[in-house]
Scaffold this motif. Structure first.
Motif, mmCIF file in Angstrom:
data_model
loop_
_atom_site.group_PDB
_atom_site.id
_atom_site.type_symbol
_atom_site.label_atom_id
_atom_site.label_comp_id
_atom_site.label_asym_id
_atom_site.label_seq_id
_atom_site.Cartn_x
_atom_site.Cartn_y
_atom_site.Cartn_z
ATOM 1 N N LEU A 178 -20.756 77.998 8.772
ATOM 2 C CA LEU A 178 -20.940 78.486 7.456
ATOM 3 C C LEU A 178 -19.807 79.673 7.115
ATOM 4 O O LEU A 178 -18.977 79.669 6.070
ATOM 5 N N PHE A 179 -19.607 80.593 8.032
ATOM 6 C CA PHE A 179 -18.705 81.563 7.884
ATOM 7 C C PHE A 179 -17.362 81.118 7.454
ATOM 8 O O PHE A 179 -16.557 81.404 6.716
ATOM 9 N N PHE A 180 -16.952 80.210 8.550
ATOM 10 C CA PHE A 180 -15.685 79.672 8.514
ATOM 11 C C PHE A 180 -15.253 78.670 7.186
ATOM 12 O O PHE A 180 -14.294 78.522 6.760
ATOM 13 N N SER A 181 -16.343 78.060 7.072
ATOM 14 C CA SER A 181 -16.322 77.161 5.890
ATOM 15 C C SER A 181 -16.097 77.714 4.565
ATOM 16 O O SER A 181 -15.121 77.181 3.801
ATOM 17 N N LEU A 182 -17.001 78.882 4.468
ATOM 18 C CA LEU A 182 -16.790 79.649 3.143
ATOM 19 C C LEU A 182 -15.260 80.469 3.006
ATOM 20 O O LEU A 182 -14.773 80.558 2.081
ATOM 21 N N LEU A 183 -14.702 80.644 4.300
ATOM 22 C CA LEU A 183 -13.518 81.333 4.354
ATOM 23 C C LEU A 183 -12.577 80.568 3.853
ATOM 24 O O LEU A 183 -11.485 80.749 2.985
ATOM 25 N N PHE A 184 -12.524 79.294 4.196
ATOM 26 C CA PHE A 184 -11.526 78.255 3.917
ATOM 27 C C PHE A 184 -11.582 77.908 2.340
ATOM 28 O O PHE A 184 -10.622 77.801 1.788
ATOM 29 N N LEU A 185 -12.822 77.766 2.005
ATOM 30 C CA LEU A 185 -12.996 77.388 0.728
ATOM 31 C C LEU A 185 -12.416 78.587 -0.049
ATOM 32 O O LEU A 185 -11.868 78.294 -1.462
ATOM 33 N N SER A 186 -12.844 79.912 0.298
ATOM 34 C CA SER A 186 -12.247 81.021 -0.439
ATOM 35 C C SER A 186 -10.913 80.965 -0.694
ATOM 36 O O SER A 186 -10.518 81.301 -1.899
ATOM 37 N N PHE A 187 -10.282 80.685 0.385
ATOM 38 C CA PHE A 187 -8.649 80.754 0.453
ATOM 39 C C PHE A 187 -8.159 79.564 -0.420
ATOM 40 O O PHE A 187 -7.221 80.066 -1.486
ATOM 41 N N ALA A 188 -8.901 78.316 -0.415
ATOM 42 C CA ALA A 188 -8.445 77.471 -1.492
ATOM 43 C C ALA A 188 -8.664 77.588 -2.968
ATOM 44 O O ALA A 188 -7.817 77.380 -3.842
ATOM 45 N N PHE A 189 -9.868 78.391 -3.152
ATOM 46 C CA PHE A 189 -9.983 78.764 -4.494
ATOM 47 C C PHE A 189 -9.120 79.690 -5.110
ATOM 48 O O PHE A 189 -8.501 79.276 -6.266
ATOM 49 N N VAL A 190 -8.637 80.583 -4.242
ATOM 50 C CA VAL A 190 -7.828 81.414 -4.803
ATOM 51 C C VAL A 190 -6.558 81.025 -4.839
ATOM 52 O O VAL A 190 -5.817 81.370 -5.983
ATOM 53 N N ALA A 191 -5.940 80.436 -3.870
ATOM 54 C CA ALA A 191 -4.549 80.072 -4.029
ATOM 55 C C ALA A 191 -4.488 78.842 -5.047
ATOM 56 O O ALA A 191 -3.335 79.003 -5.843
ATOM 57 N N ILE A 192 -5.247 78.239 -5.346
ATOM 58 C CA ILE A 192 -5.150 77.269 -6.411
ATOM 59 C C ILE A 192 -5.220 77.755 -7.900
ATOM 60 O O ILE A 192 -4.678 77.362 -8.697
#
Length: 243
Positions: free
Chosen positions: A70-84
């Motif tokens: 859960l932690f790592f999935s949300l971390l990568f999701l957060s990165f993608a949301f912010v970058a895009i």
């Protein structure tokens, strides 16, 4: 700005290389629960957890795996949301990308992570309560839908508006009350596109591989567009950027 769907598509096409690059974390985020030894299944290009299995087979190691995934999935999701979302901000405000964008990713990613984590924890709580009350799926679906209504604009508010989490949620609720049509467009369009892609891939590749192909296509190509769509919708709150 003209038609929102068209504006989002123009931003998507004009920055396709960056979009594809920043979409890789989406792919990783969705693959982590699949690779981890969790009771998951794929449907319509998304991964779902068989939560009923958890109640029967929960162990200390299982809890640790769930938390880590859960932690790592949300971390990568957060990165993608912010970058895009920064791509949209850069295009509308003439901010330089990628140099400026890379400097701001770290600034916003923790806030988006906290937001997504809070939403996930609320879903898990609803799921557990629903399990014991006997209407697990219904309560989780209702909670997820109305939770999404509350935070729909929040990631964009964090990145584009540079708001803190609580302020971003408040901003999102206000915008949802003022402009609910953008959410309706987002919801209907996403259902239409994901369903069409799902059917097309099943027809071409057959059912054994289709769910994995849909997951990759959804993560790499479809999800980024709808992040852009949401950010473009949020940008319309600024009168100077409406034209």
């Amino acid at each position: 700005m003209g038609n929102l769907i068209k504006d989002a598509l123009e931003t998507y096409g004009a920055n396709l290389k960056l979009v594809l690059l920043f979409s890789i974390p989406f792919v990783i985020a969705f693959l982590i629960p699949l690779i981890a030894p969790l009771p998951t299944y794929i449907s319509a290009g998304a991964i779902f957890l068989r939560s009923a299995s958890i109640f029967y087979n929960l162990s200390i190691s299982g809890i640790a795996v769930i938390i880590a995934s859960l932690f790592f999935s949300l971390l990568f999701l957060s990165f993608a949301f912010v970058a895009i979302s920064l791509i949209v901000k850069a295009r509308r405000t003439y901010m330089r990308v990628p140099s400026k964008a890379l400097k701001e990713i770290e600034k916003h990613i923790s806030r988006v992570f906290i937001l997504l984590l809070a939403y996930t924890l609320v879903l898990l709580a609803a799921n557990m309560i629903g399990y014991y009350l006997g209407f697990q799926a219904l309560l989780t679906d209702i909670t997820g839908f109305f939770g999404m209504l509350l935070i729909f604009y929040a990631p964009s508010a964090i990145v584009v508006g540079e708001k803190r989490v609580i302020t971003a949620v408040s901003d999102s609720i206000r915008l949802m009350a003022e402009k609910p049509q953008y959410f309706v467009q987002w919801l209907l369009l996403s259902l239409l596109i994901v369903s069409a892609v799902d059917l097309a891939i099943i027809f071409v590749a057959g059912t054994p591989w289709s769910m994995y192909l849909v997951l990759i296509v959804n993560s790499l190509l479809i999800a980024p567009y709808f992040v852009i769509f949401t950010a473009e919708a949020y940008m319309r709150k600024f009168p100077i950027l409406r034209h």
